[in-house]
Motif scaffolding. Sequence first.
Motif, short mmCIF file in Angstrom:
data_model
loop_
_atom_site.label_atom_id
_atom_site.label_comp_id
_atom_site.label_asym_id
_atom_site.label_seq_id
_atom_site.Cartn_x
_atom_site.Cartn_y
_atom_site.Cartn_z
N LEU A 1 -57.91 14.56 1.98
CA LEU A 1 -58.15 13.29 1.31
C LEU A 1 -57.00 12.95 0.37
N LYS A 2 -56.76 11.65 0.22
CA LYS A 2 -55.75 11.16 -0.70
C LYS A 2 -56.37 10.07 -1.57
N LEU A 3 -56.11 10.15 -2.87
CA LEU A 3 -56.55 9.12 -3.80
C LEU A 3 -55.42 8.11 -3.98
N GLY B 1 -59.43 -8.81 -6.05
CA GLY B 1 -58.03 -8.99 -6.44
C GLY B 1 -57.53 -7.93 -7.38
N TYR B 2 -58.43 -7.12 -7.95
CA TYR B 2 -58.03 -6.04 -8.86
C TYR B 2 -57.68 -4.79 -8.05
N MET B 3 -56.89 -3.93 -8.65
CA MET B 3 -56.59 -2.63 -8.08
C MET B 3 -57.72 -1.67 -8.44
N ALA B 4 -58.07 -0.80 -7.49
CA ALA B 4 -59.17 0.13 -7.70
C ALA B 4 -58.87 1.45 -6.99
N PRO B 5 -59.43 2.57 -7.49
CA PRO B 5 -59.23 3.85 -6.82
C PRO B 5 -60.03 3.94 -5.52
N VAL B 6 -59.37 4.50 -4.50
CA VAL B 6 -59.95 4.62 -3.16
C VAL B 6 -59.54 5.96 -2.58
N LEU B 7 -60.44 6.60 -1.84
CA LEU B 7 -60.12 7.84 -1.14
C LEU B 7 -60.06 7.58 0.35
N ARG B 8 -58.99 8.08 0.99
CA ARG B 8 -58.85 7.93 2.45
C ARG B 8 -58.30 9.22 3.03
N ARG B 9 -58.44 9.37 4.35
CA ARG B 9 -57.91 10.54 5.03
C ARG B 9 -56.39 10.44 5.16
N MET C 1 -67.66 15.70 -6.42
CA MET C 1 -68.51 14.91 -5.55
C MET C 1 -67.98 14.84 -4.11
N PHE C 2 -66.68 14.64 -3.96
CA PHE C 2 -66.13 14.35 -2.63
C PHE C 2 -65.18 15.42 -2.10
N GLY C 3 -64.89 16.45 -2.91
CA GLY C 3 -64.00 17.52 -2.47
C GLY C 3 -62.58 17.30 -2.96
N PRO C 4 -61.69 18.25 -2.62
CA PRO C 4 -60.31 18.15 -3.11
C PRO C 4 -59.56 16.97 -2.50
N PHE C 5 -58.59 16.47 -3.24
CA PHE C 5 -57.76 15.38 -2.72
C PHE C 5 -56.40 15.43 -3.40
N GLU C 6 -55.44 14.76 -2.78
CA GLU C 6 -54.11 14.60 -3.34
C GLU C 6 -53.96 13.18 -3.84
N GLY C 7 -52.83 12.92 -4.46
CA GLY C 7 -52.55 11.57 -4.94
C GLY C 7 -52.54 11.54 -6.44
N ASP C 8 -53.10 10.50 -7.01
CA ASP C 8 -53.11 10.31 -8.46
C ASP C 8 -54.13 11.27 -9.06
N THR C 9 -53.70 12.50 -9.30
CA THR C 9 -54.63 13.53 -9.75
C THR C 9 -54.72 13.66 -11.27
#
Length: 196
Positions: free
Chosen positions: A51-53, A37-45, A17-25
């Motif tokens: 992109l990084k997750l 207050g909960y933790m949630a997955p987010v994509l940022r530059r 959907m959003f293209g390749p990214f690094e991070g928690d893959t």
Amino acid sequence: MCNLYTMTATVDEMRRMFGPFEGDTTNLPPFDEIFPGYMAPVLRRKDDGGLKLERMKWGFPGPPAAGSRAVTNVRNLASPFWRNALQQPSRRCIVPVTTFCEWTGEVGRKQKVWFGLTPEHESPLFAFAGLWRPGEGGPFMAFLTCAANRTVGEVHPKAMPVMLRPSDAARWLDSPREDACRLAQPFEDTLMQRVG
């Protein structure tokens, strides 16, 4: 005000959907209920433009004048509280979502009404237009709201989250402030529905 959503898509669906990214893959667990207050997955530059997750806590630490209560939704784009984050593309993010909830009924008898994309979409996955900031204990995020469309307005007439199509994600992340903020529009009714 949206204060509950789900993100049950896989990492592979997010990549499609959003293209390749690094991070928690590795495969993420399903996030069946994400509350403030909960933790949630987010994509940022990242600095190099990719992109990084990351997982971020939902809710910016609030200003002392408001009792430091967490701020979860970005309602007033002209507010000085959001000015710095909106001005800097590096502080914008996309928040992957599969459904979101608004509540109906009177206090003590409220019921959940869930919203998502219509079935003809390739995937139930979409994104909210978000802002993020670093902070003690990790990064924080919040997402924009706008006027409600007809579908959401039947339940919650005041506002709805700013929903992004995949083709809007790069514009939100990279455009100058004025152009990015033009995305703060009600999502098309024909593309979404109540899902529960």
